[in-house]
Design a protein around this motif. Structure first.
Motif, short mmCIF file in Angstrom:
data_model
loop_
_atom_site.label_atom_id
_atom_site.label_comp_id
_atom_site.label_asym_id
_atom_site.label_seq_id
_atom_site.Cartn_x
_atom_site.Cartn_y
_atom_site.Cartn_z
N GLY A 255 -8.91 7.06 10.63
CA GLY A 255 -8.09 6.08 9.57
C GLY A 255 -6.58 6.67 9.53
N TYR A 256 -6.03 7.44 10.52
CA TYR A 256 -4.60 7.66 10.52
C TYR A 256 -3.60 6.91 11.22
N TYR B 60 17.43 13.61 13.15
CA TYR B 60 16.83 13.22 11.66
C TYR B 60 15.85 12.26 11.91
N MET B 61 14.73 12.70 11.38
CA MET B 61 13.44 11.78 11.37
C MET B 61 12.87 11.14 10.33
N VAL B 62 12.23 10.09 10.29
CA VAL B 62 11.74 9.30 8.97
C VAL B 62 10.33 9.14 9.49
N SER B 63 9.14 9.67 8.98
CA SER B 63 7.86 9.39 9.07
C SER B 63 7.07 8.75 8.02
N ARG B 64 6.50 7.50 8.37
CA ARG B 64 5.63 6.93 7.31
C ARG B 64 4.18 6.96 7.83
N ILE B 65 3.29 7.53 6.74
CA ILE B 65 2.18 7.71 7.04
C ILE B 65 1.00 7.24 6.28
N THR B 66 -0.19 6.70 6.90
CA THR B 66 -1.09 6.40 5.83
C THR B 66 -2.66 6.99 6.45
N PRO B 67 -3.53 7.36 5.61
CA PRO B 67 -3.49 7.45 4.10
C PRO B 67 -2.77 8.62 3.66
N CYS B 68 -1.92 8.48 2.33
CA CYS B 68 -1.14 9.46 1.93
C CYS B 68 -1.80 10.29 0.98
N GLU B 69 -2.88 9.88 0.75
CA GLU B 69 -4.01 10.77 -0.09
C GLU B 69 -4.38 12.19 0.53
N ARG B 70 -4.26 12.31 1.79
CA ARG B 70 -4.68 13.36 2.33
C ARG B 70 -3.38 14.40 2.51
N PHE B 71 -2.24 14.12 1.98
CA PHE B 71 -1.33 15.02 2.35
C PHE B 71 -0.59 15.53 1.15
N THR B 72 -0.12 16.57 1.15
CA THR B 72 0.79 17.08 -0.14
C THR B 72 1.94 16.79 -0.21
N GLU C 43 0.96 -1.14 0.14
CA GLU C 43 0.10 -0.02 -0.15
C GLU C 43 1.09 1.25 0.03
N SER C 44 0.54 2.38 -0.60
CA SER C 44 1.16 3.51 -0.74
C SER C 44 1.36 4.33 0.33
N LEU C 45 2.39 4.64 0.81
CA LEU C 45 2.30 5.53 2.19
C LEU C 45 3.16 6.98 1.80
N LEU C 46 2.99 7.89 2.56
CA LEU C 46 3.63 9.12 2.62
C LEU C 46 4.66 8.91 3.39
N VAL C 47 6.13 9.15 2.71
CA VAL C 47 7.18 8.97 3.75
C VAL C 47 8.03 10.51 3.70
N LEU C 48 8.07 10.93 4.97
CA LEU C 48 8.65 12.20 5.21
C LEU C 48 9.71 12.19 5.70
N GLU C 49 11.01 12.59 5.21
CA GLU C 49 12.32 12.68 5.97
C GLU C 49 12.53 14.17 6.28
N ARG C 50 13.05 14.71 7.50
CA ARG C 50 13.55 15.91 7.91
C ARG C 50 14.79 15.94 9.01
N ILE D 286 -1.60 18.25 10.85
CA ILE D 286 -2.54 17.11 10.75
C ILE D 286 -3.90 17.55 11.66
N ARG D 287 -3.56 18.15 12.84
CA ARG D 287 -4.82 18.43 13.58
C ARG D 287 -5.75 19.54 12.74
N ARG D 288 -5.04 20.22 11.99
CA ARG D 288 -6.07 21.09 11.41
C ARG D 288 -6.82 20.30 10.32
N LYS D 289 -6.54 19.25 9.83
CA LYS D 289 -7.36 18.18 9.17
C LYS D 289 -8.21 17.53 9.75
#
Length: 267
Positions: free
Chosen positions: A233-234, A159-171, A141-148, A185-188
């Motif tokens: 569903g987060y 250094y942080m790596v986040s993997r998030i589902t559902p990715c469709e809700r994020f830019t 399943e497709s995940l959003l991967v955020l590295e910062r 995400i709280r604004r969402k």
């Protein structure tokens, strides 16, 4: 785990004793690999400690340290008088308690400082076997991967790596993640709650040391966090790597607090 008593496969194991990592870490990685590739199935009983000592040609203390780490990670669980069994990743829960999540920005704000994001990268990628089990999503399943890379006062220390589902809700615009992820995400309408968190000292891989600008032998603190908002569903799995000498992790036990409270402190 029920009464499953399937014995994990008996096979020879060879470890590289010339590696710079501690022996227990090498044994831990080997056992973790067997679990994640399916060689040792969920519910199967792993070999007893003495047998693992013979397999890896290490002491019982080394084996116990490796198993203790895997218990904390939630990959195995011990049953008194029965043995140790493979557990489905992400199923362990801390006494059934949940707490609101405090993000990095909130932690450093408590110290009178402001969080700085030095760079952010964002992409999508399919969930592998381990991540799919932890996030409870289908493999692939497709995940959003955020590295910062983040820190304070012009100095990065995590250094942080986040993997998030559902990715469709994020830019996929990295500029959108320069501030607090949890504020976004709280604004969402999503209210993530902490499900599981672990902290351990590690020998960081070269790529992480490069991101943090440190040498291979410098201590690194790894903080792994699983958060969920079931109603939205987060689900999010974040791995934070901190420069050991620049970060302290505090746990306060208050009589009115159902679980430990945490606070970051830049040294």
């Amino acid at each position: 785990m029920g009464d499953l008593m399937t014995r994990a496969p008996r096979d020879g194991d060879v470890i590289d004793t010339s590696a710079t990592a501690p022996l227990y870490s090498i044994v831990e990685q080997s056992i973790r690999g067997k679990i994640l590739d399916g060689s040792w199935e969920v519910g199967s009983q792993i070999p007893p400690e003495l047998e693992l000592c013979e397999r890896y040609h290490v002491s019982r203390t080394t084996v116990r340290k490796a198993l203790d780490a895997l218990v904390r990670e939630g990959l195995i669980e011990r049953h008194r008088a029965r043995g140790t069994f493979v557990q489905r990743p992400g199923t362990r829960r801390p006494d059934g308690h949940f707490t609101l999540v405090k993000g990095f920005s909130d932690e450093v704000h408590e110290l009178g400082e402001s969080a700085v994001t030095f760079w952010a990268k964002v992409r999508t990628e399919p969930a592998d076997r381990l991540v799919s089990c932890v996030l409870d999503v289908p493999e692939g399943e497709s995940l959003l991967v955020l590295e910062r890379l983040r820190g304070t006062s012009g100095k990065p220390f995590t250094y942080m790596v986040s993997r998030i589902t559902p990715c469709e809700r994020f830019t996929l615009d990295p500029k959108a993640y320069e501030g607090s992820l949890y504020e976004m995400i709280r604004r969402k309408g999503i209210e993530p709650r902490l499900v599981q968190e672990s902290v351990e000292a590690i020998c960081a891989p070269a790529v992480i040391c490069e991101h943090l600008g440190i040498g291979r032998r410098e201590p690194v603190l790894k903080r792994t966090r699983l958060t969920r908002d079931t109603s939205a569903g987060y689900c999010e799995l974040t791995e934070n790597y901190y420069i050991g000498k620049s970060y302290r992790y505090y746990i306060g036990f208050g009589k009115d607090s159902p679980i430990p409270r945490t606070r970051a402190d830049s040294a």
